[in-house]
Design an enzyme around this catalytic site. Structure first.
Site, mmCIF file in Angstrom:
data_model
loop_
_atom_site.group_PDB
_atom_site.id
_atom_site.type_symbol
_atom_site.label_atom_id
_atom_site.label_comp_id
_atom_site.label_asym_id
_atom_site.label_seq_id
_atom_site.Cartn_x
_atom_site.Cartn_y
_atom_site.Cartn_z
ATOM 1 N N HIS A 119 0.686 -1.218 0.429
ATOM 2 C CA HIS A 119 -0.627 0.060 -0.149
ATOM 3 C C HIS A 119 0.761 1.706 0.066
ATOM 4 O O HIS A 119 1.708 1.570 1.001
ATOM 5 C CB HIS A 119 -0.448 0.231 1.396
ATOM 6 C CG HIS A 119 -2.227 -0.810 0.902
ATOM 7 N ND1 HIS A 119 -2.590 -1.333 0.765
ATOM 8 C CD2 HIS A 119 -1.953 -2.439 1.846
ATOM 9 C CE1 HIS A 119 -3.354 -2.133 -0.078
ATOM 10 N NE2 HIS A 119 -3.240 -2.975 1.601
ATOM 11 N N CYS B 278 -0.041 1.476 -5.406
ATOM 12 C CA CYS B 278 -0.838 2.627 -5.573
ATOM 13 C C CYS B 278 0.011 4.028 -6.072
ATOM 14 O O CYS B 278 0.824 4.762 -5.391
ATOM 15 C CB CYS B 278 -2.198 3.773 -4.556
ATOM 16 S SG CYS B 278 -3.273 2.998 -4.271
#
Length: 383
Positions: free
Chosen positions: A146, A188
């Site tokens: 993440h 991301c």
């Protein structure tokens, strides 16, 4: 044809050969899943998929550093104990019996990752936990987890920034710890993580641009969570379908050209300004496979090789034609230059020397002295 004449003919040809500059002699992989917990199953599947791929193409476990939380395979919620899959058909168990995890659980930290890259580890650190590369090693670094704008989370406890990784790579370059590097990241806003790189010979690619998420591909109803991310899925699809063995000639350009925003659902990026080779000349196997080359001379000085070859050629020519060295002087003085057979005959006569009477007398005296010494030693021994 005499041996010297053969050398004289071959060496000029060798001097004109396009000598290849020193190439990399080993491939290493650093594969990192920075997540933990059951709902991040796909990140573990991502990194284990890359682990399986580089092993399939020949990189041995001794040259792979695998970092992961390793809390999924034996998680109580896993209905397939000790197994991890990257597809809903569950045709391939990524965990299996041949996995070697080098950094597990809470060992996967920002500090340990940077120490690994820069080789600032404790003296008693085992070889399996060290990146033993040099300036002839190509290094493939794959990261997943993440992240956000210029940061990547490590196990929901800390973060590594784009500046941290860039500085670690610069230290590697200064310490001659890599030849060329491929940095690949699936998270991301992944492309921001290589935006601060400034060291040479780094090729970087990521799954998504600034303010863009990296999405999962599909889930498994029995597992209950997503099992792989889209960017990694389509990289693997290309590698499985096209790079089937170590003899593959597919290039990094082929891989990057296969990226389809419509399928990945994010904008993958590629950074090449720090890299010194054309992508259509860089084989995928330069980073994903094993290397069989052996470097004999680490210097790899092309011009020096050419000069040496030319000098050897001249020496061989003199050995083959002994009269050639004085031919110019003889011609200037008006003397007749002997033909090659005559030259060989002259040399043969120079080698032969007649034995003189004085040398014979010296030899006889020397033998007599040796015999007398032996006889005296024998008498002394008896007494």
């Amino acid at each position: 044809m005499k041996f010297g004449a053969q050398i004289a003919l071959l060496l000029p040809l060798l001097a004109t050969l396009p000598f290849v500059s020193a190439q990399h002699t080993s491939n290493w992989a650093v594969l990192v899943s920075t997540s933990r917990f059951w709902f991040n199953y796909r990140h573990l599947a991502n990194v284990l998929s890359m682990y399986r791929t580089v092993k399939r193409l020949g990189i041995p476990d001794s040259q792979i550093i695998l970092m992961l939380a390793d809390d999924v395979a034996c998680n109580p919620r896993n209905v397939f104990p000790a197994s991890v899959f990257n597809n809903a058909d569950r045709g391939l168990d990524l965990y299996g019996n041949n996995i070697e995890v080098d950094y597990r659980g809470y060992e996967v930290t920002v500090e340990n990752f940077i120490r690994l890259l820069t080789d600032r580890v404790e003296p008693d650190t085992p070889r399996s936990k060290r990146l033993l590369t040099d300036d002839r090693s190509n290094v493939f670094v794959y990261m997943t987890g993440h992240g956000g704008n210029e940061f990547l989370k490590f196990q929901d406890a800390e973060e590594i920034s784009a500046f941290d990784i860039a500085d670690a790579f610069e230290q590697m370059w200064e310490k001659k710890r890599y030849h060329q590097m491929l940095f690949m990241i699936d998270t991301c806003q992944a492309n921001t993580m290589y935006s601060k790189f400034y060291s040479p010979n780094i090729l970087a690619t990521g799954s998504s641009k600034l303010d863009e998420s990296s999405l999962s591909h599909h889930g498994d109803n029995d597992v209950g969570v997503a099992v792989i991310d889209r960017y990694t899925y389509y990289n693997l699809e290309f590698l499985e379908n096209n790079v089937k063995n170590a003899s593959s000639k597919h290039t990094m350009k082929d891989l990057f050209d296969s990226y389809d925003i419509g399928k990945i659902h994010s904008t993958p990026g590629v950074r090449t300004d720090l890299f010194n080779r054309k992508l259509d000349e860089v084989l995928i196997m330069d980073f994903f496979g094993n290397v069989q080359n052996v470097e004999v001379d680490a210097e790899g000085d092309v011009e020096k090789w050419k000069v040496d070859a030319e000098e050897l050629s001249r020496l061989a020519a003199k050995i083959t034609m002994p009269g050639a060295g004085c031919a110019k002087n003889a011609t200037k003085s008006g003397a007749t230059v002997p033909s090659p057979p005559d030259a060989q005959k002259i040399l043969a006569m120079k080698v032969e020397e007649k034995t003189s009477p004085i040398r014979n007398a010296i030899g006889v005296c020397a033998l007599g002295a040796c015999a007398a010494a032996w006889f005296a030693a024998t008498l002394l021994g008896k007494s």
